[in-house]
Design a protein around this motif. Structure first.
Motif, PDB file in Angstrom:
ATOM      1  N   UNK A  63      78.993 -31.660  28.913  1.00 29.95           N
ATOM      2  CA  UNK A  63      78.735 -30.214  28.869  1.00 29.95           C
ATOM      3  C   UNK A  63      78.282 -29.796  27.475  1.00 29.95           C
ATOM      4  N   UNK A  64      78.921 -30.313  26.450  1.00 26.50           N
ATOM      5  CA  UNK A  64      78.535 -29.996  25.078  1.00 26.50           C
ATOM      6  C   UNK A  64      77.111 -30.446  24.799  1.00 26.50           C
ATOM      7  N   UNK A  65      76.763 -31.641  25.198  1.00 23.94           N
ATOM      8  CA  UNK A  65      75.406 -32.145  24.992  1.00 23.94           C
ATOM      9  C   UNK A  65      74.392 -31.264  25.718  1.00 23.94           C
ATOM     10  N   UNK A  66      74.706 -30.889  26.940  1.00 23.24           N
ATOM     11  CA  UNK A  66      73.801 -30.024  27.716  1.00 23.24           C
ATOM     12  C   UNK A  66      73.592 -28.688  27.006  1.00 23.24           C
ATOM     13  N   UNK A  67      74.679 -28.074  26.568  1.00 25.44           N
ATOM     14  CA  UNK A  67      74.563 -26.776  25.913  1.00 25.44           C
ATOM     15  C   UNK A  67      73.808 -26.864  24.597  1.00 25.44           C
ATOM     16  N   UNK A  68      74.059 -27.914  23.828  1.00 21.19           N
ATOM     17  CA  UNK A  68      73.365 -28.058  22.553  1.00 21.19           C
ATOM     18  C   UNK A  68      71.864 -28.259  22.743  1.00 21.19           C
ATOM     19  N   UNK A  69      71.489 -29.050  23.722  1.00 20.63           N
ATOM     20  CA  UNK A  69      70.062 -29.257  23.946  1.00 20.63           C
ATOM     21  C   UNK A  69      69.414 -28.023  24.562  1.00 20.63           C
ATOM     22  N   UNK A  70      70.151 -27.321  25.388  1.00 22.01           N
ATOM     23  CA  UNK A  70      69.605 -26.123  26.048  1.00 22.01           C
ATOM     24  C   UNK A  70      69.387 -24.987  25.065  1.00 22.01           C
ATOM     25  N   UNK A  71      70.291 -24.831  24.126  1.00 19.11           N
ATOM     26  CA  UNK A  71      70.223 -23.722  23.184  1.00 19.11           C
ATOM     27  C   UNK A  71      69.573 -24.092  21.858  1.00 19.11           C
ATOM     28  N   UNK A  72      68.991 -25.272  21.763  1.00 14.07           N
ATOM     29  CA  UNK A  72      68.376 -25.709  20.511  1.00 14.07           C
ATOM     30  C   UNK A  72      67.275 -24.751  20.065  1.00 14.07           C
ATOM     31  N   UNK A  73      66.459 -24.302  20.998  1.00 16.12           N
ATOM     32  CA  UNK A  73      65.369 -23.394  20.654  1.00 16.12           C
ATOM     33  C   UNK A  73      65.924 -22.089  20.087  1.00 16.12           C
ATOM     34  N   UNK A  74      66.964 -21.570  20.703  1.00 11.80           N
ATOM     35  CA  UNK A  74      67.578 -20.326  20.215  1.00 11.80           C
ATOM     36  C   UNK A  74      68.147 -20.521  18.812  1.00 11.80           C
ATOM     37  N   UNK A  75      68.774 -21.659  18.583  1.00  6.47           N
ATOM     38  CA  UNK A  75      69.330 -21.932  17.260  1.00  6.47           C
ATOM     39  C   UNK A  75      68.223 -22.049  16.218  1.00  6.47           C
ATOM     40  N   UNK A  76      67.104 -22.679  16.589  1.00  8.24           N
ATOM     41  CA  UNK A  76      65.975 -22.792  15.668  1.00  8.24           C
ATOM     42  C   UNK A  76      65.405 -21.416  15.324  1.00  8.24           C
ATOM     43  N   UNK A  77      65.300 -20.539  16.321  1.00 11.60           N
ATOM     44  CA  UNK A  77      64.791 -19.192  16.080  1.00 11.60           C
ATOM     45  C   UNK A  77      65.744 -18.397  15.189  1.00 11.60           C
ATOM     46  N   UNK A  78      67.030 -18.544  15.382  1.00 12.78           N
ATOM     47  CA  UNK A  78      68.012 -17.862  14.533  1.00 12.78           C
ATOM     48  C   UNK A  78      67.936 -18.365  13.096  1.00 12.78           C
ATOM     49  N   UNK A  79      67.771 -19.654  12.940  1.00 12.14           N
ATOM     50  CA  UNK A  79      67.646 -20.229  11.600  1.00 12.14           C
ATOM     51  C   UNK A  79      66.415 -19.683  10.892  1.00 12.14           C
ATOM     52  N   UNK A  80      65.301 -19.607  11.604  1.00 11.84           N
ATOM     53  CA  UNK A  80      64.072 -19.066  11.024  1.00 11.84           C
ATOM     54  C   UNK A  80      64.255 -17.598  10.644  1.00 11.84           C
ATOM     55  N   UNK A  81      64.893 -16.828  11.503  1.00 15.90           N
ATOM     56  CA  UNK A  81      65.125 -15.410  11.219  1.00 15.90           C
ATOM     57  C   UNK A  81      66.005 -15.231   9.982  1.00 15.90           C
ATOM     58  N   UNK A  82      67.042 -16.057   9.862  1.00 16.11           N
ATOM     59  CA  UNK A  82      67.910 -15.974   8.680  1.00 16.11           C
ATOM     60  C   UNK A  82      67.171 -16.372   7.413  1.00 16.11           C
TER      61      UNK A  82
END
Length: 51
Positions: free
Chosen positions: A18-37
């Motif tokens: 489940x953790x692996x699934x969530x991390x891969x699924x939300x990777x794009x969102x995390x990348x966008x948040x990092x760019x915004x910060x």
């Protein structure tokens, strides 16, 4: 696909799958948040230099 998931669960455990699934699924969102910060940090530094 279903067999692969069941094999993964039996091999490493449900929470890890489940953790692996969530991390891969939300990777794009995390990348966008990092760019915004990063952009926000740059803007704040520029404003601080101006005055």
């Amino acid at each position: 696909m279903e067999q692969t998931i069941l094999t993964a669960i039996s091999t490493v455990g449900f929470p890890i799958v489940v953790t692996f699934y969530l991390l891969t699924r939300f990777q794009k969102s995390m990348d966008e948040c990092t760019k915004a910060l990063t952009d926000l940090t740059k803007e704040l530094r520029q404003k601080d230099r101006r005055g």
